[in-house]
Scaffold this motif. Sequence first.
Motif, mmCIF file in Angstrom:
data_model
loop_
_atom_site.group_PDB
_atom_site.id
_atom_site.type_symbol
_atom_site.label_atom_id
_atom_site.label_comp_id
_atom_site.label_asym_id
_atom_site.label_seq_id
_atom_site.Cartn_x
_atom_site.Cartn_y
_atom_site.Cartn_z
ATOM 1 N N ILE A 26 0.838 -1.207 0.000
ATOM 2 C CA ILE A 26 0.000 0.000 0.000
ATOM 3 C C ILE A 26 0.872 1.255 0.000
ATOM 4 N N LEU A 27 1.845 1.281 0.887
ATOM 5 C CA LEU A 27 2.695 2.471 0.994
ATOM 6 C C LEU A 27 3.486 2.710 -0.286
ATOM 7 N N VAL A 29 2.815 1.733 -3.458
ATOM 8 C CA VAL A 29 1.970 2.217 -4.563
ATOM 9 C C VAL A 29 1.466 3.632 -4.266
ATOM 10 N N ALA A 30 1.069 3.877 -3.003
ATOM 11 C CA ALA A 30 0.542 5.199 -2.649
ATOM 12 C C ALA A 30 1.609 6.278 -2.824
ATOM 13 N N THR A 33 2.295 6.676 -6.803
ATOM 14 C CA THR A 33 1.197 7.359 -7.505
ATOM 15 C C THR A 33 0.972 8.746 -6.914
ATOM 16 N N GLY A 34 1.053 8.829 -5.592
ATOM 17 C CA GLY A 34 0.847 10.118 -4.930
ATOM 18 C C GLY A 34 1.858 11.147 -5.404
ATOM 19 N N PHE A 37 0.770 12.262 -8.907
ATOM 20 C CA PHE A 37 -0.390 13.163 -8.822
ATOM 21 C C PHE A 37 0.040 14.532 -8.296
ATOM 22 N N CYS B 35 -6.121 -3.932 -0.503
ATOM 23 C CA CYS B 35 -5.063 -2.942 -0.772
ATOM 24 C C CYS B 35 -5.523 -1.955 -1.844
ATOM 25 N N VAL B 38 -7.707 0.492 -0.292
ATOM 26 C CA VAL B 38 -7.039 1.344 0.691
ATOM 27 C C VAL B 38 -6.188 2.433 0.014
ATOM 28 N N ILE B 39 -5.518 2.079 -1.106
ATOM 29 C CA ILE B 39 -4.611 3.048 -1.744
ATOM 30 C C ILE B 39 -5.343 4.329 -2.170
ATOM 31 N N LEU B 42 -6.440 6.272 0.865
ATOM 32 C CA LEU B 42 -5.325 6.957 1.525
ATOM 33 C C LEU B 42 -4.994 8.258 0.784
ATOM 34 N N LEU B 43 -4.954 8.176 -0.572
ATOM 35 C CA LEU B 43 -4.662 9.374 -1.368
ATOM 36 C C LEU B 43 -5.766 10.410 -1.194
ATOM 37 N N ILE B 48 -4.635 14.104 -2.260
ATOM 38 C CA ILE B 48 -3.717 14.183 -3.388
ATOM 39 C C ILE B 48 -4.511 14.015 -4.677
ATOM 40 N N LYS B 49 -5.441 13.118 -4.696
ATOM 41 C CA LYS B 49 -6.374 13.038 -5.832
ATOM 42 C C LYS B 49 -7.654 12.381 -5.374
#
Lengths: 384, 49
Positions: A26-27, A29-30, A33-34, A37, B35, B38-39, B42-43, B48-49
């Motif tokens: 999760i971290l 990918v986040a 992608t974060g 963005f 997951c 969740v991703i 979380l964003l 963030i988006k």
Amino acid sequence: MKEKTSGRLSFLRNKLFQNLFCALLILTVAVLTGYEFYTFRHYREEIRVPEGTEIQHLSDYLPSLKGTAGDTEIYVFRGEEKGGSLLVMGGTHADELAGHLSAVIMAENLKVTRGTVFVMPRANNSGFTNNFPQEASPMYVEIPTAGGVRTLVYGSRATNPVDQWPDPDLYTHFPSGQGLSGSETRNLNRSYPGRENGSFTERVAFAIKNLILENGIDLTIDLHEASPEYPNINSSVLHERAMKLSGDASLELNDIGISMRMEVSPATLHGLTHRELGDYTNTLAVLMETANPCQGRIRGATNAALAVSGKDACYEQAAKLGYLYVPYDENGVPIEERCGRHLQAVQVYAEALGWVFGEEYTIDMSGLPGYDELVKGSVGDWLR
Amino acid sequence: MLLMWIYRAIALLILVLTVRELWKEEKMQMKICACFVVIPLLLRVLMIK
């Protein structure tokens, strides 16, 4: 053998290991992608206007936009002689490249000797901070120029959901009460005349309406693009008060070899520039469309090259089968042709304002390329 | 602006509940599925988006 392997990999069945693995996934990918963005949202493309150009901001017309992604620059070119006034908007939909780029070329090259011209290349500035989901659109396009490569943003049709979220199931347009799909709530061109205390996008629309009212803008041109299978392209859509002007301008464009269809804005289709700005202000509201295969439903690979070259094998085939509303061959519809149409049309419309309404509405401007100049050269020749 | 914080708080609540379910879930394939919920949540909480 099976038992031995299972034994060696038994830690995979450990619940704590599985949970930590998921947390790491999760971290990772986040963060990846974060980061993408975030950098896209904060990327600022340069618009290199001549020194001394008067710069206003949309927040000058609605202070609550100050410091938000809805604020955007308005370049003002005032002639020494009094005349008509014109507002040119690009980037109402940030994924319609020719509209945005034509306004950038105007801002960087325009000279006005009579009348006043307002140029707003990023009308929905927030749309330039994100991509439309599930379209696989490029984030940036690169245009080679004599001074190096210029990078422009290929944004989204709609306001960034960071600025306005969540979307309702049904968007009810103010004040008509017209119902539209929920995502249209972030579409600037469905939000006019806007509201001072409305949604983010309605506030942007309200500020643009104020800009027109406060400056008594005579003619407003909103530059767009659409997919080649959409019937309403290579055309202008106009408020009924702009009929005479558009008729004369279309005939003139036809004389110089540019076919420009005319569509009158439907009285019951609300929220669009050509309807609401015409109804709620005294401006003559016109919207123009060119063909952009990058937005089409039958396109192949979607990338920056397609956005610029407009070349797509699927569209070539569709044209052979007679499914398109614009001429399309192996050369595609390059950005030079699309910007050429927009810029030539803007110049003819500005000139027609004087023919139709009299001397006091005349706008004299120069420095912009015509259709032929752009088609024979490159858009990069007109970027600083 | 207040509404934005309320939406953000709702997203945070859903995020916490989803992570709790993910943690308790027995099947690995279901954890991986979680997951992908969740991703974006979380964003969204991070705006963030």
